[in-house]
Design an enzyme around this catalytic site. Sequence first.
Site, PDB file in Angstrom:
ATOM      1  N   HIS A   1     -17.438  11.488  14.514  1.00  0.00           N
ATOM      2  CA  HIS A   1     -18.241  11.265  15.373  1.00  0.00           C
ATOM      3  C   HIS A   1     -18.757   9.758  15.177  1.00  0.00           C
ATOM      4  CE1 HIS A   1     -17.811  14.741  17.434  1.00  0.00           C
ATOM      5  NE2 HIS A   1     -19.246  15.212  17.359  1.00  0.00           N
TER       6      HIS A   1
ATOM      7  N   CYS B   1     -23.429  18.611  16.042  1.00  0.00           N
ATOM      8  CA  CYS B   1     -22.739  17.589  15.168  1.00  0.00           C
ATOM      9  C   CYS B   1     -23.010  16.148  15.363  1.00  0.00           C
ATOM     10  CB  CYS B   1     -21.191  17.692  15.219  1.00  0.00           C
ATOM     11  SG  CYS B   1     -20.486  18.137  16.833  1.00  0.00           S
TER      12      CYS B   1
ATOM     13  N   VAL C   1     -14.370  24.948  13.971  1.00  0.00           N
ATOM     14  CA  VAL C   1     -15.462  25.105  12.690  1.00  0.00           C
ATOM     15  C   VAL C   1     -14.832  26.184  11.598  1.00  0.00           C
ATOM     16  CG1 VAL C   1     -17.660  25.343  12.213  1.00  0.00           C
ATOM     17  CG2 VAL C   1     -17.147  24.231  14.319  1.00  0.00           C
TER      18      VAL C   1
ATOM     19  N   SER D   1     -12.096  37.487  16.922  1.00  0.00           N
ATOM     20  CA  SER D   1     -12.197  38.331  18.496  1.00  0.00           C
ATOM     21  C   SER D   1     -11.220  39.363  18.207  1.00  0.00           C
ATOM     22  CB  SER D   1     -12.055  37.432  19.580  1.00  0.00           C
ATOM     23  OG  SER D   1     -10.414  37.210  19.581  1.00  0.00           O
ATOM     24  N   GLU D   2     -11.410  40.136  19.192  1.00  0.00           N
ATOM     25  CA  GLU D   2     -10.456  41.503  19.110  1.00  0.00           C
ATOM     26  C   GLU D   2      -8.945  40.790  19.496  1.00  0.00           C
ATOM     27  OE1 GLU D   2     -11.405  44.637  18.699  1.00  0.00           O
ATOM     28  OE2 GLU D   2     -13.515  44.318  18.727  1.00  0.00           O
TER      29      GLU D   2
ATOM     30  N   SER E   1     -12.391  17.648  18.426  1.00  0.00           N
ATOM     31  CA  SER E   1     -12.361  18.598  17.767  1.00  0.00           C
ATOM     32  C   SER E   1     -13.935  19.321  18.036  1.00  0.00           C
ATOM     33  CB  SER E   1     -12.218  18.615  16.192  1.00  0.00           C
ATOM     34  OG  SER E   1     -13.168  17.549  15.925  1.00  0.00           O
TER      35      SER E   1
END
Length: 357
Positions: A245, A152, A18, A40-41, A182
């Site tokens: 979808h 979604c 996303v 993220s780290e 996805s």
Amino acid sequence: MTDQPKIKVGVLGATGSVGQRFVQLLADHPWFELTAVAASERSAGKTYREACNWFLSADIPANIAEMTIQPIDTNLDCQLVFSAIPGDIAKPVEEKFAAAGYGVMSNVKVHRYDADVPLVTAEVNPDHLQMLPIQRKNRGWDTGFIVTNSNCSTMPLVITLAPLHRAFGVKAVIVHTMQALSGAGYNGVPSLAALDNVIPFIGGEEEKMVIESKKMLGTFENAQFTPAEFALSAHCNRVSTIDGHMETVSVAFHRPPADESEIVRLWQEWNPLPQQLGLPSAPVPPIVIRREPNRPQTRLDRDAGNGMAVSVGRLRKCDVLDYKFVLLSHNTVRGAAGASVLNAELMLAQGMLDGLR
Ligand code: NAP
């Protein structure tokens, strides 16, 4: 609107399925300037190009590719954040951002059902945004807020039902989904599980469709959300398409229309607030009616209205409920990032982003 300075925005989870859509939609937006990408780290400190396994067909926008990914912390140089981080970490993170004065437009499920958090599809229930002053008061937030959009599979369903619900009163819905890979995130379904296969289970999805469709088709009155009253049975399936979808829908009404033409007319004439306001991401028309007997199809129709329109087809009488049809929508655009951007445009156009940090 064009002569106002752009609102600075950031994306939390910018490297994900996303998040990449957000980056694509915000890189050259007329009202928003993407000034922060966070993940993220593992990714923080790298350039977006280095950290991101970019899998969209157009290249990484040149103005974003060399931006440095930041850790998800409340010192991002922006006023509004679009959140696309995993659900298990999102609750405290999003609340921390709102408390620090950021507007939070969330794609994550954790706040969708809170009594003071609007769950908004811009065309369907823009009035639910009026909850925000109450949310700020409840939570002691000064300028920050959290607005969510739905999962979604629910979003295109409520878009097709909204004009019908107002006219005929939805009584019962049976929906079968055929959901793209996805929707599970980039690392969501291993290829050996997905290829040549249909998986008839998506954890939590059926429950989300029930709760979220009722909240969005319900009312905001006397400072509270009241869910719409109808029965909904959802069967959610993962199929091996990449994006888009598809859903087959049967619906019964309290006051059924005499024939299909009344439904078609309502879909065609529907001109909800985002379209009236001419918002940059609002698809015109919001619902595309396909007349061919074998449409909509995933590959052919998922990009309708730049991925923001919902395509419908095969409308006909149902022997069990009243009518049935097929719908198709792009899950990471209409069903996630695009819907969030449209909600933010709606808020900006209505002066609801004034005074952010
Ligand atoms: P995804 O592809 O797995 O991406 C997850 C993103 O979150 C990545 O940017 C990742 O950064 C970051 N992240 C992971 N763990 C983190 C941590 N501990 N701290 C900070 N950042 C972390 O997932 P997705 O499909 O984009 O979904 C993101 C959210 O949107 C989920 O809550 C999902 O339920 C929701 N959603 C998804 C869809 C859809 O169609 N996919 C639709 C509606 C809503 P790294 O790259 O650094 O790991």
